[in-house]
Design a protein around this motif. Structure first.
Motif, PDB file in Angstrom:
ATOM      1  N   ASN A   1      -4.562 -10.998   4.113  1.00 12.10           N
ATOM      2  CA  ASN A   1      -3.107 -11.098   4.224  1.00 12.10           C
ATOM      3  C   ASN A   1      -2.502 -11.825   3.022  1.00 12.10           C
ATOM      4  O   ASN A   1      -1.535 -12.573   3.146  1.00 12.10           O
ATOM      5  CB  ASN A   1      -2.684 -11.803   5.518  1.00 12.10           C
ATOM      6  CG  ASN A   1      -2.140 -10.824   6.545  1.00 12.10           C
ATOM      7  OD1 ASN A   1      -1.688  -9.737   6.181  1.00 12.10           O
ATOM      8  ND2 ASN A   1      -2.173 -11.195   7.806  1.00 12.10           N
ATOM      9  N   GLY A   2      -3.100 -11.626   1.864  1.00  9.86           N
ATOM     10  CA  GLY A   2      -2.605 -12.252   0.649  1.00  9.86           C
ATOM     11  C   GLY A   2      -3.425 -13.463   0.254  1.00  9.86           C
ATOM     12  O   GLY A   2      -4.133 -14.055   1.074  1.00  9.86           O
ATOM     13  N   VAL A   3      -3.327 -13.827  -1.027  1.00  8.67           N
ATOM     14  CA  VAL A   3      -4.051 -14.974  -1.581  1.00  8.67           C
ATOM     15  C   VAL A   3      -3.085 -15.776  -2.442  1.00  8.67           C
ATOM     16  O   VAL A   3      -2.351 -15.210  -3.261  1.00  8.67           O
ATOM     17  CB  VAL A   3      -5.253 -14.513  -2.434  1.00  8.67           C
ATOM     18  CG1 VAL A   3      -5.949 -15.716  -3.064  1.00  8.67           C
ATOM     19  CG2 VAL A   3      -6.233 -13.700  -1.595  1.00  8.67           C
ATOM     20  N   PHE A   4      -3.083 -17.088  -2.280  1.00  7.82           N
ATOM     21  CA  PHE A   4      -2.194 -17.947  -3.052  1.00  7.82           C
ATOM     22  C   PHE A   4      -2.794 -18.235  -4.434  1.00  7.82           C
ATOM     23  O   PHE A   4      -3.964 -18.607  -4.539  1.00  7.82           O
ATOM     24  CB  PHE A   4      -1.991 -19.284  -2.327  1.00  7.82           C
ATOM     25  CG  PHE A   4      -1.209 -19.196  -1.051  1.00  7.82           C
ATOM     26  CD1 PHE A   4       0.155 -19.453  -1.035  1.00  7.82           C
ATOM     27  CD2 PHE A   4      -1.836 -18.878   0.146  1.00  7.82           C
ATOM     28  CE1 PHE A   4       0.884 -19.391   0.143  1.00  7.82           C
ATOM     29  CE2 PHE A   4      -1.118 -18.812   1.334  1.00  7.82           C
ATOM     30  CZ  PHE A   4       0.236 -19.068   1.327  1.00  7.82           C
ATOM     31  N   TRP A   5      -1.980 -18.071  -5.464  1.00  9.36           N
ATOM     32  CA  TRP A   5      -2.448 -18.477  -6.796  1.00  9.36           C
ATOM     33  C   TRP A   5      -2.135 -19.963  -7.005  1.00  9.36           C
ATOM     34  O   TRP A   5      -1.257 -20.489  -6.329  1.00  9.36           O
ATOM     35  CB  TRP A   5      -1.818 -17.607  -7.895  1.00  9.36           C
ATOM     36  CG  TRP A   5      -0.352 -17.810  -8.195  1.00  9.36           C
ATOM     37  CD1 TRP A   5       0.692 -17.033  -7.776  1.00  9.36           C
ATOM     38  CD2 TRP A   5       0.242 -18.829  -9.017  1.00  9.36           C
ATOM     39  NE1 TRP A   5       1.889 -17.512  -8.259  1.00  9.36           N
ATOM     40  CE2 TRP A   5       1.648 -18.617  -9.029  1.00  9.36           C
ATOM     41  CE3 TRP A   5      -0.256 -19.918  -9.743  1.00  9.36           C
ATOM     42  CZ2 TRP A   5       2.535 -19.451  -9.725  1.00  9.36           C
ATOM     43  CZ3 TRP A   5       0.637 -20.739 -10.436  1.00  9.36           C
ATOM     44  CH2 TRP A   5       2.012 -20.493 -10.419  1.00  9.36           C
TER      45      TRP A   5
ATOM     46  N   ARG B   1      -9.644  -8.386  -1.409  1.00  7.08           N
ATOM     47  CA  ARG B   1      -9.306  -9.674  -0.809  1.00  7.08           C
ATOM     48  C   ARG B   1      -7.882  -9.658  -0.260  1.00  7.08           C
ATOM     49  O   ARG B   1      -7.620 -10.188   0.828  1.00  7.08           O
ATOM     50  CB  ARG B   1      -9.445 -10.794  -1.844  1.00  7.08           C
ATOM     51  CG  ARG B   1     -10.866 -11.205  -2.158  1.00  7.08           C
ATOM     52  CD  ARG B   1     -10.893 -12.524  -2.907  1.00  7.08           C
ATOM     53  NE  ARG B   1     -10.391 -13.622  -2.092  1.00  7.08           N
ATOM     54  CZ  ARG B   1     -10.264 -14.868  -2.513  1.00  7.08           C
ATOM     55  NH1 ARG B   1     -10.577 -15.173  -3.772  1.00  7.08           N
ATOM     56  NH2 ARG B   1      -9.823 -15.815  -1.706  1.00  7.08           N
ATOM     57  N   LEU B   2      -6.971  -9.094  -1.001  1.00 11.64           N
ATOM     58  CA  LEU B   2      -5.575  -9.074  -0.543  1.00 11.64           C
ATOM     59  C   LEU B   2      -5.452  -8.316   0.774  1.00 11.64           C
ATOM     60  O   LEU B   2      -4.701  -8.720   1.672  1.00 11.64           O
ATOM     61  CB  LEU B   2      -4.680  -8.440  -1.606  1.00 11.64           C
ATOM     62  CG  LEU B   2      -4.570  -9.206  -2.924  1.00 11.64           C
ATOM     63  CD1 LEU B   2      -3.699  -8.438  -3.914  1.00 11.64           C
ATOM     64  CD2 LEU B   2      -4.007 -10.604  -2.702  1.00 11.64           C
ATOM     65  N   ALA B   3      -6.198  -7.225   0.904  1.00 15.60           N
ATOM     66  CA  ALA B   3      -6.150  -6.444   2.136  1.00 15.60           C
ATOM     67  C   ALA B   3      -6.782  -7.199   3.304  1.00 15.60           C
ATOM     68  O   ALA B   3      -6.284  -7.165   4.431  1.00 15.60           O
ATOM     69  CB  ALA B   3      -6.861  -5.104   1.926  1.00 15.60           C
TER      70      ALA B   3
ATOM     71  N   ARG C   1       0.831  -1.211   0.000  1.00 14.10           N
ATOM     72  CA  ARG C   1       0.000   0.000   0.000  1.00 14.10           C
ATOM     73  C   ARG C   1       0.865   1.260   0.000  1.00 14.10           C
ATOM     74  O   ARG C   1       1.904   1.308   0.641  1.00 14.10           O
ATOM     75  CB  ARG C   1      -0.899   0.013   1.239  1.00 14.10           C
ATOM     76  CG  ARG C   1      -1.866  -1.157   1.354  1.00 14.10           C
ATOM     77  CD  ARG C   1      -2.438  -1.201   2.755  1.00 14.10           C
ATOM     78  NE  ARG C   1      -3.444  -2.230   2.956  1.00 14.10           N
ATOM     79  CZ  ARG C   1      -3.172  -3.486   3.288  1.00 14.10           C
ATOM     80  NH1 ARG C   1      -1.910  -3.873   3.432  1.00 14.10           N
ATOM     81  NH2 ARG C   1      -4.142  -4.355   3.474  1.00 14.10           N
ATOM     82  N   ARG C   2       0.353   2.271  -0.658  1.00 18.21           N
ATOM     83  CA  ARG C   2       1.008   3.580  -0.624  1.00 18.21           C
ATOM     84  C   ARG C   2       0.885   4.148   0.783  1.00 18.21           C
ATOM     85  O   ARG C   2      -0.198   4.210   1.353  1.00 18.21           O
ATOM     86  CB  ARG C   2       0.350   4.517  -1.626  1.00 18.21           C
ATOM     87  CG  ARG C   2       0.985   5.896  -1.732  1.00 18.21           C
ATOM     88  CD  ARG C   2       0.276   6.708  -2.822  1.00 18.21           C
ATOM     89  NE  ARG C   2       0.888   8.004  -3.019  1.00 18.21           N
ATOM     90  CZ  ARG C   2       0.531   9.115  -2.375  1.00 18.21           C
ATOM     91  NH1 ARG C   2      -0.442   9.074  -1.461  1.00 18.21           N
ATOM     92  NH2 ARG C   2       1.129  10.267  -2.634  1.00 18.21           N
TER      93      ARG C   2
ATOM     94  N   GLY D   1      -6.131 -17.881   4.305  1.00 19.47           N
ATOM     95  CA  GLY D   1      -6.316 -16.773   5.215  1.00 19.47           C
ATOM     96  C   GLY D   1      -7.734 -16.740   5.752  1.00 19.47           C
ATOM     97  O   GLY D   1      -8.529 -17.656   5.587  1.00 19.47           O
ATOM     98  N   GLY D   2      -8.094 -15.635   6.371  1.00 17.27           N
ATOM     99  CA  GLY D   2      -9.440 -15.481   6.901  1.00 17.27           C
ATOM    100  C   GLY D   2     -10.246 -14.540   6.039  1.00 17.27           C
ATOM    101  O   GLY D   2     -10.017 -14.397   4.861  1.00 17.27           O
ATOM    102  N   GLY D   3     -11.209 -13.879   6.633  1.00 19.40           N
ATOM    103  CA  GLY D   3     -11.994 -12.902   5.909  1.00 19.40           C
ATOM    104  C   GLY D   3     -13.217 -13.515   5.270  1.00 19.40           C
ATOM    105  O   GLY D   3     -13.265 -14.688   4.929  1.00 19.40           O
TER     106      GLY D   3
END
Length: 715
Positions: free
Chosen positions: A526-530, A521-523, A463-464, A553-555
């Motif tokens: 904590n990331g998503v595996f391809w 989703r990434l936020a 993130r910026r 991850g969760g969410g």
């Protein structure tokens, strides 16, 4: 005044450690721990802790530079961009589109890598694009694709390492290259597992091992074959796994049996008892892993070498099962994603092959161009650099410093100087940027939003957190402006999320499918595996998807059955080949491209130190890191030093057929007597890559950085 912390990721290695960035009221930026990110759990190495220092305007480029009368002088963005567009247009008109080259970097975000590949092929119409990630893990990628049908650095999360029974770590000094990862291996041993380290030096990592094997540089292939020979001879193969889930075993078995232990001992210097002990440790537990890094990969036979280690996993049933498998420890921050989305000479987004008609049609439709208009595969990285000034007359370079990092670096520097035109976009005035006709100052990690893909295959959101200095613009802005000046008004947005949206569509259905991944989703996760495809709304996660601990991850997004959870663990049901079977590949030991002789009686191997990173263009600007690692050195064994008459700190010259490097001697019994070591982070007379051999692996086109013949002279 309240300050707000922004969760993001480190700009350096492929761990992509989580960190928080906080602007300070008095000015400047503070890096703080981020314990919620599972890879580093708050831990940061010295490079990560000091990363914000390179954000300082005093240490970096803040205005475009153009060459005037032999000197680089400040210029406006309009003048700099006009010069680049004019030069590219003129060279293309005089010499054709393939006279234009593009060279990228493994630190560019996925969005930048995607846009750069599209720019080369759609705007410039050139096939001549590659990136410095070719020098990182291309041999592992080629071997993994050959064996499994798919390349992803690790086919499982790092969190699985402490739960396996044994790890063979080949050619990695992760205690210095990615220190926060060492805790996974410490936990492995605390849990009763064992660690075998293969390295010609007794590094800080090797000191943590239960067994350290120190082969002669360039002989890792023979070592792996010798271990497989013993597995067969001692009846330790997993015949059911071989029969049910693999093909090609008989040929691979026959090749390995030609490498009996005593023969392998003569080649490698690793004793037969050590070979037998390694096999016992690897085969005793129910699960085990082999992880490789640059040591076995950066060789002119790197693909076969990695293939031999994969064969060892397959023969023992240590692949395609929980807590087992082969993996590669990617080096650069986005070395994985950088090659998945179009920077590599032979690939299109989604890890599609450029010479596949179906892949060309799919990507061309997303890009709104005729598939026949897309150029074919071009030269690999070193071959592209070698062609500069002859076949390739102008080069656009982003995020790389080949004057320091390329093999046979003095020759590469000469090739860069011979170009008709060189444009460089970078954060700092690197040694390569100093040669350019135009230099563009671009934003860096904390000043921009974008995604990277870690060594686990986990897509992450950076993130910026802070504003860039006045006069600095993003690489996406550069490509947008250049495309417009070269006649392509649309298709190169400057908003990274918009670029990622197009990348998702371009990758859909490909091996590296990101279509089900969003910034939201990434936020949240904590990331998503391809791979993470986007299924129809009524469709649940695909059969066999791993939804266990750490699966995605969760969410809410991960729990929604209409959303693919991502794939943290590959190959548990089938491999990514047409028939679902992993492929053994029959390989045999062969010598390095350059062996010692009377004139050059020693072997040189190169690597990194903990306080510097890659070519050092950024880390060499940080005082704390320079204090810890101020310059190059040459490691010599005490017996070799005595024979040469060298004392600690004496200046010595290391000489190869390609050149000469001078640095102080560092005398240590941690290295083999027939081998010398130099780190490669520095330019000038101590530049290690002046010496290295550009001999290429025939499959991966990886240069042979890790071994070449040298002599040492005391000055």
């Amino acid at each position: 005044m309240e300050t707000t912390s922004t969760p993001t990721h480190c700009p350096y290695c492929a761990l992509q450690c989580g960190m928080n960035i906080t602007p300070l009221p008095q000015g400047g930026v503070e890096v703080t721990e981020r314990p919620d990110f599972p890879v580093n759990r708050g831990a940061l190495c010295g490079k990560g802790r000091t990363a914000a220092q390179v954000l300082s305007p005093a240490l970096r480029l803040t205005a475009p530079l153009v060459r005037d009368g032999g000197r680089l002088v400040p210029a406006s963005w309009e003048e700099a961009l006009a010069r680049i567009a004019g030069a590219l247009t003129a060279v293309r008109a005089d010499h054709g589109a393939d006279a234009l080259g593009v060279f990228g970097g493994g630190g560019l975000t996925n969005e930048k890598a995607y846009a750069l590949g599209k720019f080369a092929r759609v705007v410039l119409g050139t096939s001549q694009i590659d990136y410095n990630g070719r020098f990182c893990m291309s041999s592992a990628a080629a071997a993994g694709t050959r064996a499994f049908g798919l390349d992803r650095g690790l086919p499982f999360p790092l969190a699985d390492i402490p739960r396996t029974g044994c790890v063979i770590l080949v050619g990695s000094n992760l205690a210095e290259t990615m220190p926060p990862s060492l805790r996974f291996f410490s936990e492995l041993r605390e849990n009763g597992g064992t660690l075998i380290v293969v390295d010609p030096r007794r590094t800080r990592t090797a000191e943590q091992a239960d067994l350290h094997l120190a082969p002669r540089p360039g002989t890792d292939l023979a070592l792996a074959l010798g271990l497989l020979h013993l597995v067969v001879a001692e009846g330790r193969t997993d015949e059911e796994f071989i029969r049910e889930r693999t093909s090609g075993w008989e040929e691979a078995r026959a090749a390995a049996m030609a490498h009996w232990p005593e023969y392998v001992e003569r080649i490698t210097g690793v004793s037969v008892p050590e070979l037998r002990e390694a096999v016992r440790m690897f085969c005793a537990p129910e699960s085990a892993m082999v992880l490789t890094a640059r040591g076995p990969e950066q060789q002119s036979k790197g693909t076969d070498t990695v293939g031999a280690w994969i064969n060892l996993c397959l023969a023992t049933g240590r692949a395609g099962r929980p807590l087992s498998g082969y993996g590669c420890l990617t080096g650069q921050g986005n070395g994985q994603g950088g090659r998945e989305h179009g920077q590599k000479a032979d690939q299109l987004p989604g890890y599609r092959k450029l010479d596949d008609p179906a892949a060309r049609r799919h990507v061309a439709e997303v890009w709104g161009v005729d598939p026949d208009a897309l150029p074919g595969p071009g030269r690999s990285a070193y071959e592209l650099l070698d062609a500069l000034g002859t076949d390739v007359r102008a080069l656009l370079l982003m995020g790389s410093n080949p004057v320091v990092s390329a093999p046979r670096a003095a020759h590469v520097e000469q090739r860069l100087r011979s170009l008709d035109f060189l444009a460089v976009a970078d954060v700092v005035l690197s040694e390569t940027a100093e040669l350019a006709d135009v230099v563009l100052p671009v934003t860096q990690w904390a000043e921009e939003t974008g995604t990277t893909t870690s060594l686990e295959g986990r897509v992450l959101l950076r993130r910026r957190a802070v504003a860039a200095p006045p006069g600095v613009r993003s690489d996406l802005h550069v490509l947008h402006e250049l495309a417009a000046r070269l006649g392509v008004e649309k298709g190169f947005p400057t908003d990274p999320e918009e670029v990622f949206g197009e990348l998702r569509r371009a990758s859909a259905g490909g091996p590296a499918d990101y279509s089900g991944i969003t910034y939201r989703r990434l936020a949240e996760e904590n990331g998503v595996f391809w791979p993470c495809p986007e299924p129809p709304a009524a469709e649940g996660a695909p059969a066999g998807a791993d939804r266990g601990p750490g699966a995605g991850g969760g969410g809410a997004a991960a729990r929604d059955t209409a959303v693919h959870p991502g794939t943290p663990r590959l190959f548990l049901d089938r491999f990514a080949t047409e028939d679902g079977r992993a492929r053994f590949v029959a390989v045999a030991h062969r010598a390095a491209a350059e062996e010692p002789d009377a004139e050059y009686p020693l072997l040189l191997t190169t690597g990194r130190v903990v306080a510097q990173y890659q070519s050092g263009a950024q880390t060499r600007r940080v005082a704390e890191l320079n204090a810890a690692a101020p310059g190059p050195f040459v490691e010599l064994h005490p017996r070799l030093a005595a024979r040469l008459g060298a004392a600690e700190g004496d200046p010595v010259a290391v000489v190869s057929r390609r050149g000469r490097a001078v640095a102080p001697a560092r005398i240590t019994s941690a290295i083999r007597p027939d081998t010398v070591f130099m780190p490669f982070h520095w330019p000038g007379e101590g530049r290690a890559n002046t010496l290295t051999n550009p001999a290429l692996d025939p499959v991966s086109r990886m240069p042979e950085f890790k071994t070449c013949a040298v002599r040492v002279e005391v000055l």
